[in-house]
Structure formats: C-alpha cells, structure tokens
Design a protein around this motif. Structure first.
Motif: not given
Length: 381
Positions: A31-35, A40, A62-64, A142, A145
């Motif tokens: 879910i690294a793309h969310l960062g 977010f 949260r994203a990593d 998270m 995701p």
C-alpha cells in the motif's frame, strides 16, 4: 513458495481452525502508493478526519508497515464474518427503540480477534518459524487497504471493505511476520456503477465515491465525536444511538452473505432493540455494567446519553417528557444540553422553557437554550 510446501496453506488452515473466515497474504510495500499519491494526506488536509487527531499524528507510518516494524517481511490479513440476522430497516421506524450498529450488539471484536490472532501468532512462531506481531485497531495499520492487497475484498464506494463471500460484514486483523510468504493477488473493485451506499446516507457524508467526510458521518458523530453534535445532523440521526449501518446494509453484495455462526460473535438479545426510556435512565455504573463486554463501553455514559437524548427528541412523542426532564439536572453538561434540545422538540420551544426555566451557566447548555429562544433569552448571567 508454491505447492504442497507452501507454508501459507498450513497457516491458512490453522487460521480457519481458530475461527477466522478469510485469510490472505500481502507484502509490506503493498500500500506504499497511498503515501506516494497523497490520497490519505489529502483527506487529512481537507479535515475530513474530524477530531480523530491520531490519524494525522500517525500518518507517516500508516501507509508503510515497515515504519511500524522494520523487520516485517509479510503480512497475514484475517477476517471474521459478523453478518447480522437482519438489518435495521424495521427498527429505524420504531422510534421508542434505539438502534445500535450490528458490530456493537455483541462481544467486543477487539477481544475476540486479538485472542485468536495471538494463538495464530504462537502457532506461526513455532511452525514457520518466525517473529510475529498482531494488530486489531491498536496501531496505525491500514487494515482495509491491506486486506484488499491480500485478496480478501475491496474498498467499496463507502470506503469500507466488501467481500464477494461475506459482503460488508467483516472484522479485520493483521499478523506481521518476519517470514517470507508470497503475497496473494489483490482483489479487484466490483462496485461497478452501483451507488446505493452513497445515496442512502442520511447526512450526505460522501462528497464523492470512495471518499468519506467523517464530520458528516453518523457513525463518527455518535461514537468518535465527543462534543455537542451539530444541530444540522440531529434529525437525520433518527433513533440511531450508536453507529450507523445504512451504507453497509444496502450493499447488493450482501445477498450472498450469510449471518455469522460464530458463537463468540453472536448478537445479544438485549442490544437488538433497547428501549430509549430505559437507556435514558442509566447512570455511570449502570452504563458500564450494561455495556461491559461490548464496543459501546468505550464512549462512556455521557456521550451515549447525548445520543439517546437526540433519539428521544426525534420521536415526536410527548410521552417521553418525564424522561427528558429527569436529565435536565444531569451531572453532565453534554447530557443536559441535549435534554434541552429534546425538550424543545417534544414540548415546543415555549413550553420547554417554561417547564425547565432556570439559570444554566454551562456554555454548551446555554447554546441549546439560545437555539430555542434566541440569544437574548438564554439563561444565566
């Protein structure tokens, strides 16, 4: 890792033996793309998290998942079905009763999920072998995701996870491990053109598909928000006294879902349709005793009675006036303020003031009086 030697097969079998309904595997960077794309952070920047400041404080982790635990190499996501026997459509029309979200009408899922996850972690530590950590809403993870990345379901337009097997009714947990486990194929989005969850929302909490403004969400307002619920949302709350299932219940994927058969996640009969008059009379000890093993206990008695007063105000039934008047002298300003509002709704502004007229120094209560009578008529100095 494929075929009979794949440790995921044995791990998945053990997870199901312990009571989990779905299991999936994801890589820590799934879910690294969310960062990277800032979705977010944009949500936070827009203030759509409301007063949930911990969301902003832990945004970077949260994203990593590797920032939470640098040694993690794989994430095992588990899900438990808590599907209710029926949704709340009929109960929403029974205004003398309160509506509690399905997930809170049973034993606290944190306790159930974490207990089972710890047993799964012990098994994994012995059999893989590997180091492990477990999380159930207790850390900046998270889950939704990650569950999509693990193939368990997808985040629908209401932002909640949807499973083709269990619909919208899933509890999630995560097991982080140093074991190198092959990830599953992420689940695709199957919402299509459907927008039922967006259209059913009583407070228009979705500014766009896949976007939730928590500040307008009944679940947030009745659970997470600790203050005076804005007047613009009170009528829409109806008789919902803890959470809201509307966007979940309307999802067409629920037609394939089954009610939960998990004995530890069975619904308590006394929480299915509690009488508002009885809930309004709870003192702190009574509240803690009644909700002792449920998720509702964490919001405390005062916030809960705030919700109950709003629900009573929405009944339109003057028969509740004695119950409301009894709360005008409550120790909590939050409860007193909502009792004033309910009194105005049930008895009319003038009758409400005459019935309760007295000085009230607390600002939150004064604001409710002002809303009924105008600023110049508000009580107190």
């Amino acid at each position: 890792m494929a075929g009979a030697a794949d440790p995921r097969i044995a791990l998945g079998a053990e997870a199901r033996r312990l009571g989990f309904d779905q299991v999936g595997f994801a890589a820590p960077d799934a879910i690294a793309h969310l960062g990277r794309d800032g979705l977010f952070r944009h949500w936070l920047a827009e203030g759509r998290h409301g007063d949930m400041e911990w969301m902003a404080e832990t945004a970077g982790r949260r994203a990593d998942p590797r920032r939470l635990w640098p040694e993690v190499r794989s994430i095992v996501m588990v899900a438990s079905n808590y599907g209710p026997e029926s949704v709340n459509d009929d109960l929403l029309a029974r205004r003398d009763r309160g509506v509690i979200a399905a997930y809170a009408r049973m034993r606290d899922y944190h306790d159930v999920m974490k207990g089972r996850l710890k047993m799964l972690a012990q098994w994994a530590a012995r059999k893989l072998p590997a180091e492990v950590k477990v999380f159930v809403d207790t850390a900046p993870v998270m889950e939704k995701p990650l569950a999509q990345a693990a193939g368990i379901g997808w985040q629908g337009k209401h932002s909640n996870l949807v499973s083709r097997e269990h619909g919208s009714w899933l509890f999630l947990g995560a097991l982080f491990t140093t074991a190198d486990l092959s990830p599953d194929v992420p689940e695709a989005d199957h919402c299509g053109t459907c927008r039922r969850c967006l259209d059913v929302c009583p407070t228009d909490a979705f500014p766009a598909p896949y976007q939730l403004d928590a500040r307008r969400c009944i679940a947030y307002l009745t659970i997470e928000y600790a203050g005076v619920i804005p007047a613009e949302f009170r009528a829409a709350i109806g008789n919902r006294i803890y959470g809201c299932d509307d966007c979940l219940a309307v999802c067409p994927w629920n037609k394939w879902a089954e009610a939960s058969h998990d004995a530890k996640l069975s619904e308590r009969a006394d929480l299915a349709a509690p009488r508002l008059a009885e809930m309004a009379m709870l003192d702190d000890a009574g509240f803690r005793q009644f909700f002792a093993t449920t998720p509702a206990k964490r919001i405390g008695r005062d916030r809960f009675l705030r919700n109950v007063m709003i629900a009573i105000g929405n009944t339109g039934d003057p028969g509740f006036l004695p119950v409301v008047r009894a709360r005008l002298d409550d120790d909590s300003p939050l409860v007193r303020g909502m009792a004033v509002w309910a009194l105005g709704r049930l008895a009319g502004a003038r009758a409400g003031i005459e019935a309760a007229g007295r000085d009230e120094p607390d600002p939150s209560v004064r604001a409710e009086w002002a809303a009924l009578t105008g600023p110049s008529s508000s009580p107190g100095p």
